[in-house]
Every structure is written in C-alpha cells, then in structure tokens.
Design a protein around this motif. Structure first.
Motif, PDB file in Angstrom:
ATOM      1  N   TRP A 182      34.888 137.971  65.742  1.00  0.00           N
ATOM      2  CA  TRP A 182      33.621 138.326  65.097  1.00  0.00           C
ATOM      3  C   TRP A 182      33.776 138.416  63.579  1.00  0.00           C
ATOM      4  CZ3 TRP A 182      28.548 138.706  65.816  1.00  0.00           C
ATOM      5  CH2 TRP A 182      27.807 139.479  64.926  1.00  0.00           C
ATOM      6  N   PHE A 183      34.810 139.118  63.117  1.00  0.00           N
ATOM      7  CA  PHE A 183      34.961 139.409  61.694  1.00  0.00           C
ATOM      8  C   PHE A 183      35.552 138.244  60.894  1.00  0.00           C
ATOM      9  CE2 PHE A 183      34.968 143.807  63.408  1.00  0.00           C
ATOM     10  CZ  PHE A 183      33.889 144.287  62.672  1.00  0.00           C
ATOM     11  N   THR A 184      36.080 137.230  61.573  1.00  0.00           N
ATOM     12  CA  THR A 184      36.682 136.090  60.850  1.00  0.00           C
ATOM     13  C   THR A 184      35.933 134.784  61.103  1.00  0.00           C
ATOM     14  OG1 THR A 184      38.223 135.640  62.675  1.00  0.00           O
ATOM     15  CG2 THR A 184      38.971 137.145  60.942  1.00  0.00           C
ATOM     16  N   ASN A 185      34.652 134.909  61.517  1.00  0.00           N
ATOM     17  CA  ASN A 185      33.817 133.722  61.728  1.00  0.00           C
ATOM     18  C   ASN A 185      34.448 132.760  62.728  1.00  0.00           C
ATOM     19  OD1 ASN A 185      31.611 131.981  61.352  1.00  0.00           O
ATOM     20  ND2 ASN A 185      32.636 130.878  59.684  1.00  0.00           N
ATOM     21  N   GLY A 186      34.857 133.326  63.877  1.00  0.00           N
ATOM     22  CA  GLY A 186      35.469 132.492  64.915  1.00  0.00           C
ATOM     23  C   GLY A 186      36.882 132.089  64.587  1.00  0.00           C
ATOM     24  N   LEU A 187      37.625 132.989  63.903  1.00  0.00           N
ATOM     25  CA  LEU A 187      39.019 132.789  63.500  1.00  0.00           C
ATOM     26  C   LEU A 187      39.177 131.765  62.382  1.00  0.00           C
ATOM     27  CD1 LEU A 187      40.812 132.715  66.997  1.00  0.00           C
ATOM     28  CD2 LEU A 187      40.294 134.693  65.554  1.00  0.00           C
ATOM     29  N   VAL A 188      38.049 131.288  61.803  1.00  0.00           N
ATOM     30  CA  VAL A 188      38.126 130.268  60.756  1.00  0.00           C
ATOM     31  C   VAL A 188      38.678 130.844  59.464  1.00  0.00           C
ATOM     32  CG1 VAL A 188      36.762 128.754  59.272  1.00  0.00           C
ATOM     33  CG2 VAL A 188      36.295 128.844  61.723  1.00  0.00           C
ATOM     34  N   SER A 189      38.206 132.046  59.084  1.00  0.00           N
ATOM     35  CA  SER A 189      38.622 132.635  57.811  1.00  0.00           C
ATOM     36  C   SER A 189      39.910 133.436  57.920  1.00  0.00           C
ATOM     37  CB  SER A 189      37.514 133.550  57.265  1.00  0.00           C
ATOM     38  OG  SER A 189      37.237 134.611  58.171  1.00  0.00           O
ATOM     39  N   LEU A 190      40.536 133.422  59.090  1.00  0.00           N
ATOM     40  CA  LEU A 190      41.793 134.146  59.273  1.00  0.00           C
ATOM     41  C   LEU A 190      42.925 133.367  58.617  1.00  0.00           C
ATOM     42  CD1 LEU A 190      42.750 136.734  60.837  1.00  0.00           C
ATOM     43  CD2 LEU A 190      43.503 135.182  62.628  1.00  0.00           C
ATOM     44  N   PRO A 191      43.790 134.024  57.850  1.00  0.00           N
ATOM     45  CA  PRO A 191      44.923 133.303  57.238  1.00  0.00           C
ATOM     46  C   PRO A 191      45.791 132.636  58.299  1.00  0.00           C
ATOM     47  CG  PRO A 191      44.697 135.501  56.303  1.00  0.00           C
ATOM     48  CD  PRO A 191      43.768 135.435  57.485  1.00  0.00           C
ATOM     49  N   SER A 192      46.276 131.460  57.999  1.00  0.00           N
ATOM     50  CA  SER A 192      47.104 130.715  58.943  1.00  0.00           C
ATOM     51  C   SER A 192      48.458 131.390  59.113  1.00  0.00           C
ATOM     52  CB  SER A 192      47.298 129.275  58.461  1.00  0.00           C
ATOM     53  OG  SER A 192      48.163 128.567  59.314  1.00  0.00           O
ATOM     54  N   LEU A 193      48.950 131.396  60.354  1.00  0.00           N
ATOM     55  CA  LEU A 193      50.279 131.950  60.612  1.00  0.00           C
ATOM     56  C   LEU A 193      51.377 131.051  60.071  1.00  0.00           C
ATOM     57  CD1 LEU A 193      49.884 133.223  64.301  1.00  0.00           C
ATOM     58  CD2 LEU A 193      49.801 134.571  62.201  1.00  0.00           C
ATOM     59  N   ILE A 194      51.071 129.759  59.938  1.00  0.00           N
ATOM     60  CA  ILE A 194      52.043 128.792  59.433  1.00  0.00           C
ATOM     61  C   ILE A 194      51.675 128.444  58.000  1.00  0.00           C
ATOM     62  CG2 ILE A 194      53.094 126.526  59.790  1.00  0.00           C
ATOM     63  CD1 ILE A 194      52.316 126.695  62.704  1.00  0.00           C
ATOM     64  N   PRO A 195      52.566 128.672  57.026  1.00  0.00           N
ATOM     65  CA  PRO A 195      52.256 128.354  55.632  1.00  0.00           C
ATOM     66  C   PRO A 195      51.848 126.894  55.459  1.00  0.00           C
ATOM     67  CG  PRO A 195      54.289 129.620  55.797  1.00  0.00           C
ATOM     68  CD  PRO A 195      53.901 129.251  57.196  1.00  0.00           C
ATOM     69  N   THR A 196      51.025 126.652  54.431  1.00  0.00           N
ATOM     70  CA  THR A 196      50.500 125.307  54.203  1.00  0.00           C
ATOM     71  C   THR A 196      51.607 124.292  53.952  1.00  0.00           C
ATOM     72  OG1 THR A 196      48.512 126.295  53.216  1.00  0.00           O
ATOM     73  CG2 THR A 196      48.898 123.958  52.798  1.00  0.00           C
ATOM     74  N   ASP A 197      52.622 124.661  53.179  1.00  0.00           N
ATOM     75  CA  ASP A 197      53.700 123.714  52.895  1.00  0.00           C
ATOM     76  C   ASP A 197      54.473 123.353  54.152  1.00  0.00           C
ATOM     77  OD1 ASP A 197      54.632 126.263  53.125  1.00  0.00           O
ATOM     78  OD2 ASP A 197      56.181 126.065  51.585  1.00  0.00           O
ATOM     79  N   VAL A 198      54.594 124.323  55.091  1.00  0.00           N
ATOM     80  CA  VAL A 198      55.261 124.037  56.364  1.00  0.00           C
ATOM     81  C   VAL A 198      54.416 123.073  57.196  1.00  0.00           C
ATOM     82  CG1 VAL A 198      56.128 125.031  58.515  1.00  0.00           C
ATOM     83  CG2 VAL A 198      56.462 126.248  56.358  1.00  0.00           C
ATOM     84  N   GLN A 199      53.083 123.266  57.183  1.00  0.00           N
ATOM     85  CA  GLN A 199      52.203 122.363  57.916  1.00  0.00           C
ATOM     86  C   GLN A 199      52.295 120.944  57.371  1.00  0.00           C
ATOM     87  OE1 GLN A 199      48.189 123.750  58.370  1.00  0.00           O
ATOM     88  NE2 GLN A 199      48.791 125.858  58.759  1.00  0.00           N
ATOM     89  N   VAL A 200      52.351 120.821  56.037  1.00  0.00           N
ATOM     90  CA  VAL A 200      52.485 119.495  55.416  1.00  0.00           C
ATOM     91  C   VAL A 200      53.802 118.845  55.826  1.00  0.00           C
ATOM     92  CG1 VAL A 200      52.722 118.274  53.219  1.00  0.00           C
ATOM     93  CG2 VAL A 200      51.006 120.083  53.473  1.00  0.00           C
ATOM     94  N   TRP A 201      54.886 119.652  55.825  1.00  0.00           N
ATOM     95  CA  TRP A 201      56.196 119.134  56.232  1.00  0.00           C
ATOM     96  C   TRP A 201      56.169 118.649  57.682  1.00  0.00           C
ATOM     97  CZ3 TRP A 201      59.693 120.662  60.004  1.00  0.00           C
ATOM     98  CH2 TRP A 201      60.982 120.112  59.911  1.00  0.00           C
ATOM     99  N   MET A 202      55.512 119.432  58.558  1.00  0.00           N
ATOM    100  CA  MET A 202      55.426 119.051  59.965  1.00  0.00           C
ATOM    101  C   MET A 202      54.623 117.769  60.137  1.00  0.00           C
ATOM    102  SD  MET A 202      54.846 122.834  61.671  1.00  0.00           S
ATOM    103  CE  MET A 202      54.566 122.174  63.315  1.00  0.00           C
TER     104      MET A 202
END
Length: 288
Positions: free
Chosen positions: A219-239
C-alpha cells in the motif's frame, strides 16, 4: 520485485513448516528415498509437479491484473487489504484448503497414494502446492501478490519461487533427517503459546506477520514500485552484461556437454553399483 520474490520464497518455506503438516513431507522423503542423489532427483521432480500446478495460477492472475492495469490504484488497494486480511487469518489460525477449488485434485491425491517412484513424487508435487488447510492463507497471499503485479511473467515467477521455497528446505531437511535430534525436529515444528486465553502457533504468527507487513508495504510503496531495490543498480547492470555473455550458442553447447557428462557419470556409477550388488545377491542365494 525483489521483495515480492523474497516473500514468495519465505512463504514457501513457511508453508512447508505449517502447523497442520509440519515436516510430513521431509519425513516422507527421508523414509522413501534412498541415496542423496536420488533425493535430489525426487526433489527436482517434486518441484516440477509444483510448477505445473502453481505457475499457471500465477500466469492467469498476472494476465488478469495486466488487463486491469488502467485501474492500478484499485488493484493496489484491493491487494493490500486482502494481504492484511489473509495475514490476520494466518495469525489467528484460520485456514482453508485451495485444493478443493482445483478440478481433479481429489483424483490426483488418490493417484499419488497408489503410485510409486518418480510418478508418485510428481503427483505429490502437483497436489502439495495447493493442498493444506494451514497453508491456504499463505498461498492465497502469494496469489494475491501475483495479481497485484499486473504483469504476466512477474506473477508466474512469484509462484515458481514460492514452489522453490518449499523444495529447498524439503530436500535439506530430508537429507539431514536421520541425523536430526528430536529436539531439532521439535524446534522446526514450532510451538504453541497462549495469549488472553487464545492459543497461537509460532509458525503461523511469524507467517501472518510477514503477510501483513507485505500488505502494508504494498500500500505505502505503490505496489512495491517505490521501494528501494534490494540489489544495487551497478550489480544489476553487471548481471545484465553477464547475461548477454551467457546468451551465446557456444555457452549453450558447453552447458549441454557438461549436463550430458554429469548424466553419464551418474548412470555409470549406478550401473557399477548394481553390477557389484548382483554377485553378492547370487552368493547369498547359493549359500541358502
């Protein structure tokens, strides 16, 4: 999405340990499956059975949610409310068996009880994913979360991870079953306690609290959209970069060769064991 996947995995683990059927499946696998290699094979087949039942549910709900994407605000509100209700039901020990809503579930359960070997394991997985009075609110919560994703593949992934959350502890506990003490098994089953004259179970309270928390987050994160990602952005790019490397025909060929080598090795080991066991059996028969 990562929070949803983590919740699905934990939900699968807690469903396996639910009070109504705590450790029945690990005990069954430990008593009926022989070597650890066989346990891994049966675990994989059990997961296949789970996936065959659960993933279509997730895909269907995800497709329905995607059709209603224009009403996203309403979807988020309904999903959050249902999650909180299911979480409270879990805390207070109210349950339901979703397998009764699945056509042919009773026949599958009967077939599972009469079959043997891998077919029985497959059927147990097909039924075990949706059966269980205590686990009903947990699965209901994951299905609700899948609907709230409003995305076909994300919803299917949630249910696949939910099944994985059941299988991983199942295989681990079954492998360690003979070495586990009575105290350790009792700890895994959880315990009951009384508050204001009402009896609660620790596993149900933990599970229900998790579901309520996810409902509030939804409810408070607009369907988990505004929740910070558990995986850092640079790690996602690397993956993603490594993923493009894996999407290579040469890598696919190497993977196939490795899998084939593993399969041949397992087959060769089992064949040698059978051949070594045959002379011993013959010697026993001759002595008799």
């Amino acid at each position: 999405m990562e929070i949803g996947l983590l919740t699905a995995f934990l939900g699968g683990m807690l469903a396996l340990l639910s009070p109504c059927s705590a450790l029945l499946l690990p005990a069954f696998f430990a008593s009926t499956v022989g070597t650890k290699m066989q346990l891994l094979v049966h675990g994989a087949v059990f997961y296949l059975g789970l996936a065959l039942t659960l993933v279509p549910f997730g895909l269907g709900l995800g497709a329905l949610g995607s059709l209603l994407i224009s009403e996203r605000g309403l979807i988020i509100a309904v999903t959050a409310v249902v999650l909180v209700i299911l979480g409270l039901a879990q805390i207070f020990g109210f349950g339901f068996d979703l397998s009764r809503m699945l056509p042919g579930a009773t026949k599958l359960q009967e077939s599972a009880s009469t079959r043997t070997g891998l077919l029985r394991t497959l059927l147990l997985g097909a039924v075990g994913g949706v059966a269980g009075f205590c686990a009903g609110p947990i699965l209901g919560a994951i299905l609700t979360l899948a609907f709230g994703q409003s995305n076909l593949w994300n919803a299917g992934a949630l249910l696949a991870v939910y099944g994985l959350g059941m299988v991983v502890p199942l295989v681990i506990i079954a492998a360690l079953w003979q070495k586990m003490s009575t105290r350790a098994r009792r700890a895994l089953r959880g315990r009951t306690f009384t508050v204001l004259g009402r009896e609660f179970h620790s596993t149900s309270v933990i599970t229900g609290t998790l579901i309520v928390a996810v409902g509030a987050l939804f409810w408070f994160t607009n369907g988990l959209v505004s929740l910070p990602s558990l995986i850092p952005t640079d790690v996602q790019v690397w993956m993603q970069e490594r993923g493009t490397v894996l999407a290579n025909p040469i890598v696919d060929m190497v993977a196939i060769v490795v899998l084939a080598a593993i399969a041949l090795t397992v087959w060769g080991v089992r064949r040698r064991r059978n051949e070594s066991a045959t002379p011993q059996e013959s010697a026993v028969e001759q002595s008799q």
